[in-house]
Write an enzyme that holds these catalytic residues in place. Structure first.
Site, PDB file in Angstrom:
ATOM      1  N   GLY A  85      46.605  -7.002  15.690  1.00 47.68           N
ATOM      2  CA  GLY A  85      46.177  -5.959  16.408  1.00 47.68           C
ATOM      3  C   GLY A  85      44.847  -5.791  17.348  1.00 47.68           C
ATOM      4  O   GLY A  85      44.639  -4.996  18.189  1.00 47.68           O
ATOM      5  N   ALA A 120      38.575  13.548  12.339  1.00 45.71           N
ATOM      6  CA  ALA A 120      39.632  12.795  12.637  1.00 45.71           C
ATOM      7  C   ALA A 120      39.611  11.555  11.548  1.00 45.71           C
ATOM      8  O   ALA A 120      38.620  11.132  11.131  1.00 45.71           O
ATOM      9  CB  ALA A 120      39.811  12.203  13.876  1.00 45.71           C
ATOM     10  N   TYR A 122      46.757   5.382  15.573  1.00 44.10           N
ATOM     11  CA  TYR A 122      45.408   6.079  15.836  1.00 44.10           C
ATOM     12  C   TYR A 122      45.291   6.352  17.316  1.00 44.10           C
ATOM     13  O   TYR A 122      45.003   7.587  17.689  1.00 44.10           O
ATOM     14  CB  TYR A 122      44.276   5.119  15.349  1.00 44.10           C
ATOM     15  CG  TYR A 122      42.910   5.556  15.638  1.00 44.10           C
ATOM     16  CD1 TYR A 122      42.222   6.579  15.334  1.00 44.10           C
ATOM     17  CD2 TYR A 122      42.169   4.647  16.763  1.00 44.10           C
ATOM     18  CE1 TYR A 122      41.027   7.046  15.643  1.00 44.10           C
ATOM     19  CE2 TYR A 122      40.873   5.141  17.241  1.00 44.10           C
ATOM     20  CZ  TYR A 122      40.507   6.270  16.606  1.00 44.10           C
ATOM     21  OH  TYR A 122      39.273   6.725  17.052  1.00 44.10           O
ATOM     22  N   ASP A 157      38.616  21.967   5.687  1.00 40.93           N
ATOM     23  CA  ASP A 157      39.543  21.088   6.320  1.00 40.93           C
ATOM     24  C   ASP A 157      40.204  21.862   7.490  1.00 40.93           C
ATOM     25  O   ASP A 157      40.684  23.090   7.343  1.00 40.93           O
ATOM     26  CB  ASP A 157      40.552  20.548   5.382  1.00 40.93           C
ATOM     27  CG  ASP A 157      41.561  19.511   5.605  1.00 40.93           C
ATOM     28  OD1 ASP A 157      41.541  18.608   4.844  1.00 40.93           O
ATOM     29  OD2 ASP A 157      42.001  19.330   6.659  1.00 40.93           O
ATOM     30  N   ARG A 167      43.045 -11.198  13.303  1.00 43.09           N
ATOM     31  CA  ARG A 167      43.402  -9.891  12.437  1.00 43.09           C
ATOM     32  C   ARG A 167      44.655  -9.240  13.436  1.00 43.09           C
ATOM     33  O   ARG A 167      44.417  -9.177  14.367  1.00 43.09           O
ATOM     34  CB  ARG A 167      42.186  -9.068  12.454  1.00 43.09           C
ATOM     35  CG  ARG A 167      42.503  -7.714  11.561  1.00 43.09           C
ATOM     36  CD  ARG A 167      41.155  -6.885  11.573  1.00 43.09           C
ATOM     37  NE  ARG A 167      40.633  -6.550  12.857  1.00 43.09           N
ATOM     38  CZ  ARG A 167      39.523  -5.752  12.844  1.00 43.09           C
ATOM     39  NH1 ARG A 167      38.726  -5.384  11.594  1.00 43.09           N
ATOM     40  NH2 ARG A 167      39.028  -5.223  14.000  1.00 43.09           N
ATOM     41  N   ASN A 182      32.994   0.140  21.210  1.00 39.68           N
ATOM     42  CA  ASN A 182      32.628  -0.160  20.004  1.00 39.68           C
ATOM     43  C   ASN A 182      31.304   0.395  19.831  1.00 39.68           C
ATOM     44  O   ASN A 182      30.242  -0.212  20.332  1.00 39.68           O
ATOM     45  CB  ASN A 182      32.541  -1.645  19.788  1.00 39.68           C
ATOM     46  CG  ASN A 182      34.289  -2.190  19.820  1.00 39.68           C
ATOM     47  OD1 ASN A 182      34.802  -2.086  20.739  1.00 39.68           O
ATOM     48  ND2 ASN A 182      34.516  -3.020  18.666  1.00 39.68           N
ATOM     49  N   PHE A 191      34.902  15.975  16.231  1.00 38.89           N
ATOM     50  CA  PHE A 191      34.839  14.503  15.605  1.00 38.89           C
ATOM     51  C   PHE A 191      36.127  14.420  14.562  1.00 38.89           C
ATOM     52  O   PHE A 191      36.506  13.228  14.336  1.00 38.89           O
ATOM     53  CB  PHE A 191      33.631  14.054  15.516  1.00 38.89           C
ATOM     54  CG  PHE A 191      32.535  14.215  16.278  1.00 38.89           C
ATOM     55  CD1 PHE A 191      32.397  13.161  17.344  1.00 38.89           C
ATOM     56  CD2 PHE A 191      31.836  15.386  16.376  1.00 38.89           C
ATOM     57  CE1 PHE A 191      31.426  13.042  18.358  1.00 38.89           C
ATOM     58  CE2 PHE A 191      30.872  15.280  17.368  1.00 38.89           C
ATOM     59  CZ  PHE A 191      30.537  14.442  18.251  1.00 38.89           C
TER      60      PHE A 191
END
Ligand code: UDP
Length: 333
Positions: free
Chosen positions: A288, A79, A145, A55, A286, A174, A77
């Site tokens: 956000g 996260a 985030y 970690d 949804r 995406n 990466f």
């Protein structure tokens, strides 16, 4: 040797595979909180991969991992990445994403490693003021985030000025699809993303696919996104690494296709690929969700010499192939 934090996860593992194909040795550092040991085992078949289950919050462990080896550069990466969860539990996100990165940067700088490719996100832009979004678009994230990723970008700028750390920040739109040979793919639990959720709903007695909102101001009422293939994305990381190896300065690039597709369009390509009609449950919007997100990718094309090659159909075909493999591994989920 390249240190890849989060190399057992979705995007990280595809990038490790790309590095291995290009004859790099890789050290994966991953706490396996969302990544999978099976993915590491698969990657080991393709080249020289060392794995440390660790970690980034364990300052000593990451320090020892870097100081004991000849690390040339880092792909970062590791996260947490769920937008909804980040708003409900911001502490988890700030501690893990920001403090974890601070420990990583401390470890590499003490060992004179000054090249890092960072997994950033279109979420750093917030609600688009215009589309397609270029890199000059204001960065005003609307969730925790996105803010964690933006803060890290800013930290990297300060560290460049003070310590000469050269970073490339890749802002993904995406990400979609899986390895074309079916070796690795997207493996989240719970899964929140559109394409795997549509495809998963076609297996056995799984949950019906829920479409979040069909009353947006777009051509068919559903949100528009820019779906970038994960193998194309991995190539961009390799090119970013080459850019830094060739003495490139700190910079940041959007990674997307410059093409937008609505949720309904994606759904219809899924039906084509699966070869049957898929049940759908229309739900309210949804929280956000932004109406339209599309990348202007001109800068990455020009500076990195990158060009996305795969279509939305390729993304969905490889994702479906992978979902069939996952369904066999774990028929209950
Ligand atoms: N979406 C949906 N059903 C799902 C998952 C996503 O209708 O089960 C929609 C979502 O509302 C958004 C688009 O698909 O408009 C892309 O969502 P995703 O979570 O894949 O990516 P995001 O753009 O949120 O990062």
């Amino acid at each position: 040797m390249i240190l890849v934090t989060g190399g057992a996860g979705y995007v990280g593992s595809h990038c490790v595979l790309e590095l291995l194909k290009n004859a790099y040795d890789v050290l994966i550092f991953d706490n396996l909180s969302t990544g999978h040991i099976e993915t590491v085992k698969t990657l080991k078949k393709f080249g020289n991969v060392e794995f440390i289950k660790g970690d980034l919050l364990d300052e000593k462990l990451i320090m020892n991992a870097v100081s004991g080896r000849n690390i040339d550069a880092v792909l970062h990466f590791a996260a947490y990445s769920q937008v909804g969860e980040s708003v409900v539990n911001p502490q988890k996100y700030y501690i893990n994403n920001v403090c974890g990165t601070l420990n990583l940067l401390k470890a590499i700088l003490e060992n004179d490693v000054k090249k890092i490719v960072f997994s950033s996100t279109a979420a750093t832009y917030g609600n688009p003021k215009y589309v397609p979004i270029d890199e000059n678009h204001p960065q005003e994230p609307i969730n925790t985030y996105g803010r964690t990723k933006l803060f890290i970008e800013k930290i990297m700028d300060d560290y460049d000025k003070a310590y000469g750390l050269k970073s490339v920040r890749l802002r993904y739109f995406n990400v979609a699809g899986a390895n074309s040979d079916g070796k690795i793919g997207e493996w989240h639990d719970p899964e929140t993303h559109l394409i795997p959720n549509i495809l998963k709903s076609t297996f056995g007695n799984r949950k019906t696919f829920e479409m979040f909102g069909d009353d947006y101001e777009t051509k068919d009422g559903t949100c528009v996104r820019d779906y970038i293939n994960v193998e194309d994305l991995a190539k961009a990381h390799f090119l970013a690494l080459k850019y830094l190896e060739n003495g490139g300065n700190t910079d940041f690039f959007n990674l997307g296709t410059k093409e937008g597709n609505t949720v309904k369009e994606v759904f219809s390509v899924c039906e084509q690929v699966v070869g049957k009609s898929i049940a759908v449950d229309i739900k309210p919007r949804r929280d956000g969700d932004t109406t339209i997100l599309v990348a202007d990718n001109t800068k990455a094309k020009k500076v990195l010499g990158w060009s996305p090659e795969k279509s939305l159909h390729d993304c969905i075909e490889t994702a479906y192939n992978w979902e069939k493999i996952l369904a066999n591994k774990n028929p209950q989920k």
